[in-house]
Design a protein around this motif. Structure first.
Motif, PDB file in Angstrom:
ATOM      1  N   SER A  23       0.828  -1.218   0.000  1.00  0.00           N
ATOM      2  CA  SER A  23       0.000   0.000   0.000  1.00  0.00           C
ATOM      3  C   SER A  23       0.858   1.262   0.000  1.00  0.00           C
ATOM      4  CB  SER A  23      -0.930  -0.013   1.229  1.00  0.00           C
ATOM      5  OG  SER A  23      -1.802  -1.110   1.187  1.00  0.00           O
ATOM      6  N   GLN A  30       2.529   1.610  -3.322  1.00  0.00           N
ATOM      7  CA  GLN A  30       1.564   1.989  -4.348  1.00  0.00           C
ATOM      8  C   GLN A  30       1.317   3.503  -4.316  1.00  0.00           C
ATOM      9  OE1 GLN A  30       0.084  -0.207  -6.564  1.00  0.00           O
ATOM     10  NE2 GLN A  30      -0.753   1.605  -7.585  1.00  0.00           N
ATOM     11  N   TYR A  48       4.306   5.169  -5.758  1.00  0.00           N
ATOM     12  CA  TYR A  48       4.290   5.046  -7.223  1.00  0.00           C
ATOM     13  C   TYR A  48       3.366   6.078  -7.844  1.00  0.00           C
ATOM     14  CZ  TYR A  48       3.238   3.035 -11.801  1.00  0.00           C
ATOM     15  OH  TYR A  48       3.028   2.863 -13.156  1.00  0.00           O
ATOM     16  N   LEU A  79       7.847  -1.102  -6.269  1.00  0.00           N
ATOM     17  CA  LEU A  79       6.456  -1.541  -6.124  1.00  0.00           C
ATOM     18  C   LEU A  79       6.284  -2.982  -6.587  1.00  0.00           C
ATOM     19  CD1 LEU A  79       3.470  -1.040  -5.549  1.00  0.00           C
ATOM     20  CD2 LEU A  79       3.252  -0.085  -7.872  1.00  0.00           C
ATOM     21  N   GLN A 127       5.067  -6.069  -4.253  1.00  0.00           N
ATOM     22  CA  GLN A 127       3.920  -6.911  -4.613  1.00  0.00           C
ATOM     23  C   GLN A 127       4.314  -8.384  -4.709  1.00  0.00           C
ATOM     24  OE1 GLN A 127       2.585  -5.017  -8.216  1.00  0.00           O
ATOM     25  NE2 GLN A 127       1.038  -3.792  -7.141  1.00  0.00           N
TER      26      GLN A 127
END
Length: 349
Positions: A134, A137, A140, A164, A168
């Motif tokens: 999170s 993200q 990003y 990122l 992930q």
């Protein structure tokens, strides 16, 4: 004179003896014909009773015999003991196998508990990985906007995008690890069910071995008299082999009388019967017809006669009639199975 007197005495005694003999014959003939008129009779009859066989449930060598011929025994009395060594060894093996199965269950339970803890650790790692995703993200998206405004370099943006993707990937790896751990936990539970089933099998086998150990001691199933002893100590016996016959003294006795087929036309259930047993010639026993056999005695033989073959010779057949003894139990108890008897069935009852 004395000689004539002696001759007269001899003649008189002979006359009296002849008269007594004639009277005896007349009385005997009267009784015979009276019985023949009022009774249907047969001397083809025997006392019968249930002879319960005492069988071995397990095989082995006889270690000890505790009864003698015609001995009276009580329920639970030991009759025969079979060598125990082999069955005790089998019981020990079954016990060891059961203990091994139970130990495997404890090991599986410990492994299962460890796996549950490992899953808890993975879940905690998964929460952290999700938080990082999170955060990355958001980072990003921020650099994406800066790149659009030309407020950052492409290299910086690429570094953030790569970070990122790595974050992930770490999250997905943790999530996959949780799935693997859960699958392994299911495997452990399946193994636990298999071990539980194996334990039940081992318990059943142990129970069977314990029964075999118990069966090495053969006891009397009820109060009664043991018949002739036909076994010896040290003899090898097989499962199911008959070791002795036990006559239950508390059970009923009855008479099987084989009447000619020409005698039973008027017989019916409940008809009174008088019985004379050869063992007690001066005593009468009372009874009543209980049932008539549905076939002649010859039909129960191993090779029943076939009148359609060879030369036919008519032979009067006999019908077995079962007679219930109606005297007091104390009186009936004196009778033994196999005793011969004369049976008289009262007519017109």
């Amino acid at each position: 004179m004395n000689k004539n007197k002696t001759d007269k005495t001899i003649v008189r005694l002979s006359q009296w003896a002849g008269m007594a003999l004639l009277a005896g014959l007349v009385i005997w003939a009267g009784i015979f014909f009276w019985k023949g008129y009022h009774y249907e009779q047969t001397n083809d009859a025997q006392i019968d009773a249930y002879l319960s066989p005492v069988n071995a449930k397990v095989g082995g060598y006889i270690r000890k015999i505790y009864y003698k011929d015609n001995q009276r025994v009580k329920k639970g009395d030991t009759l025969v003991v079979i060598e125990l060594d082999e069955y005790a060894l089998r019981k020990d093996v079954a016990m060891a196998e059961l203990m091994s199965a139970r130990a495997r269950l404890h090991i599986l339970a410990a492994t299962e508990a460890t796996q549950v803890k490992s899953m808890a650790v993975i879940r905690a790692q998964l929460v952290g990985a999700k938080a990082k995703v999170s955060q990355q993200q958001r980072e990003y998206e921020r650099y994406k906007s800066l790149l659009a405004d030309e407020s950052t370099t492409q290299q910086k943006f690429d570094n953030v995008a790569t970070a990122l993707a790595i974050t992930q990937s770490d999250y997905e790896q943790a999530n996959a690890g949780l799935g693997v751990a859960a699958s392994k936990l299911d495997d452990l539970k399946a193994q636990r069910a298999a071990v539980d089933a194996d334990i039940k099998i081992k318990e059943a086998l142990l129970g069977r071995q314990e029964l075999d150990v118990k069966y090495t001691v053969i006891t009397a199933p009820f109060d009664g008299l043991v018949g002739k002893k036909t076994i010896q100590e040290g003899q090898l016996i097989q499962p199911g082999q008959t070791l002795a016959f036990l006559v239950n003294q508390s059970e009923e006795k009855w008479v099987i009388a084989n009447f000619k087929e020409t005698q039973i036309g008027a017989f019916k259930t409940g008809q009174k019967v008088s019985i004379e047993v050869d063992a007690f010639p001066n005593e009468k026993f009372n009874g009543a017809i209980e049932s008539l056999a549905p076939a002649t005695g010859s039909r129960y033989s191993l090779l029943p006669p076939d009148n359609a073959t060879g030369n036919f010779v008519k032979v009067i057949q006999r019908i077995p009639v079962r007679i219930r003894l109606t005297d007091a139990p104390e009186k009936i108890a004196r009778l033994a199975a196999g005793m011969n008897a004369n049976v008289y069935v009262l007519k017109d009852e």
